[in-house]
Write an enzyme that holds these catalytic residues in place. Structure first.
Site, PDB file in Angstrom:
ATOM      1  CB  ILE A  20      47.220  27.268  47.243  1.00  0.00           C
ATOM      2  CG1 ILE A  20      48.338  26.509  46.475  1.00  0.00           C
ATOM      3  CG2 ILE A  20      46.694  28.626  46.390  1.00  0.00           C
ATOM      4  CD1 ILE A  20      47.596  25.570  45.459  1.00  0.00           C
ATOM      5  CG  HIS A  21      46.289  30.072  52.823  1.00  0.00           C
ATOM      6  ND1 HIS A  21      47.764  30.138  52.855  1.00  0.00           N
ATOM      7  CD2 HIS A  21      45.982  31.039  53.859  1.00  0.00           C
ATOM      8  CE1 HIS A  21      48.157  31.025  53.651  1.00  0.00           C
ATOM      9  NE2 HIS A  21      46.940  31.817  54.139  1.00  0.00           N
ATOM     10  NE  ARG A  22      48.060  34.756  52.762  1.00  0.00           N
ATOM     11  CZ  ARG A  22      48.798  36.028  53.421  1.00  0.00           C
ATOM     12  NH1 ARG A  22      48.017  36.926  53.122  1.00  0.00           N
ATOM     13  NH2 ARG A  22      49.662  35.829  54.306  1.00  0.00           N
ATOM     14  NE  ARG A  49      40.647  31.753  52.587  1.00  0.00           N
ATOM     15  CZ  ARG A  49      39.501  32.403  52.439  1.00  0.00           C
ATOM     16  NH1 ARG A  49      38.821  32.671  51.173  1.00  0.00           N
ATOM     17  NH2 ARG A  49      39.052  33.396  53.362  1.00  0.00           N
TER      18      ARG A  49
END
Ligand code: UD1
Ligand code: UDP
Length: 350
Positions: free
Chosen positions: A202-204, A235
């Protein structure tokens, strides 16, 4: 010919691992690292593991707001372009490093080659979509990975200089798969060797920067009754702390891993749940069902082929697809023949 390549973020190091050494067979390459990613496990590990040539320059721009980060890159790149006088500037993908590399070259009338051109999510809120559209419109050579990318460009009036060479990440997987087979230390350490697990990334920004979306994702993973391995992007780590969100015991959160380790985790997983662009494609290459936690995808062929399902961040939809999504038996060759780098070299030679 002198090619100046600009990289800066994790997926670009992996793409350069497929392309740089091939370009260097016939041409001089100057490699510039913008410093957008700088932690050892987001940058150095890839250069070391994948035998990527050492960057000739590191701009060390680090993290920052979009304008500041891109602007710092432009200032520093301009000096280097003026000194090196490349015949071509080569950029990959859709990050701020991509846009800065292309814009700076275009202003100096240096031709631009864009690898992974033509992808569209049609969601202009995404920084990646802004970077892609702008970079494509500044580029002279557009190396696209799929047929739908050719069509996307056509709709925007771009037909000249467009070459469907296939996907350079397919080259990378084929080059490094064998080496990755032995890199199973992480699964052993976690105690999941030979057991079923979900691999997640997950990083968007569209997920991390909205508490409701990230909370839904965390709750779905917490409640999925499966072991989950999650190499956590910095992030996301930051936003988890800011929002006070916590993962349950079933989720093995680890630091970001090297590419070979990541490919190994993918190979041994039962399903992949992600919002990454590159990981959606790798799930397809590894023949693993992919559940994409976004509202749209640029990799539409993976969905049409029945290997990827786009579920957004609705908790119930994520949970349902983790249990019920079954991919097709067959796969078509939608990403070319694994020799995208060779085709890029041939076109550059001409
Ligand atoms: C960037 C790209 C995204 C790509 C992703 C690949 C843009 C706009 N986004 O997103 O398209 O999918 O890279 O991973 O270019 N950080 C660290 N250490 C690092 C790098 C980042 O701690 O080495 C943290 C910082 O808090 C930083 C945040 O991560 O503010 C985001 O980094 P940034 O490079 O701005 O964007 P990514 O989310 O990595
Ligand atoms: N990746 C990796 N280590 C990790 C997570 C991802 O090597 O801990 C690799 C992954 O295998 C893929 C690429 O990074 O090749 C994808 O990059 P990312 O998800 O950061 O960006 P995106 O592709 O979404 O732009």
């Amino acid at each position: 010919m002198k090619v100046l390549t600009v990289v800066g973020a994790r997926p670009q190091f992996i793409k350069a691992a497929a392309v740089s050494n091939v370009i260097r067979k016939h041409h001089t390459e100057i490699l510039v690292h913008t410093g957008q990613h700088y932690d050892e496990n987001m940058s150095k590990v890839f250069f070391d593991e994948l035998n990527i040539p050492k960057p000739d320059y590191n701009l060390e721009v680090g993290s920052g707001s979009h304008g500041r980060q891109t602007g710092m890159m432009l200032i520093k790149l301009e000096e280097i372009y003026e000194k090196e006088k490349p015949d071509f500037v080569l950029v990959y993908g859709d990050t701020n490093s991509t846009l800065a590399g292309a814009l700076c070259a275009s202003k100096l009338l240096i031709p631009v080659a864009h690898v992974e051109a033509g992808l569209r999510s049609f969601n202009r809120d995404m920084p990646e979509e802004q970077n892609r559209v702008l970079t494509d419109h500044l580029s002279n050579l557009l190396f696209v990975p799929t047929e739908s990318a050719v069509e996307n460009l056509k709709k925007e009036g771009i037909t000249k200089g467009v070459y469907n060479v296939g996907d350079v990440m397919f080259d990378a997987v084929l080059n490094f798969k064998k080496l990755a087979e032995n890199k199973n230390q992480i699964i052993k350490e976690i105690g999941l060797q030979g057991k079923e697990y979900i691999l997640t990334t997950i990083h968007r920004a569209e997920n991390t920067n909205h508490i409701d979306r990230l909370k839904n994702i965390v709750e779905a993973l917490n409640e999925c009754n499966k072991a989950v391995i999650l190499p956590l992007h910095p992030r996301t780590k930051k936003y988890m702390t800011d929002y006070g969100l916590k993962f349950n015991e079933n989720i093995k959160v680890i630091e970001p891993v090297g590419y070979l380790e990541m490919i190994n985790l993918e190979m041994n997983s039962e399903k992949i749940v992600t919002d990454s662009g590159g990981v959606q494609k790798e799930a397809f290459f590894m023949k693993k069902p992919c559940i994409t936690m976004r509202d749209e995808t640029e990799w539409v062929e993976t969905v049409k082929n029945g290997w990827n399902v786009v579920v957004g961040t609705d908790k119930e939809k994520i949970l349902d697809s983790i249990v019920n999504f079954v991919p097709n038996k067959d796969q078509k060759d939608i990403f070319g023949d694994g020799n995208a780098s060779g085709k890029i070299l041939e076109i550059l030679d001409k």
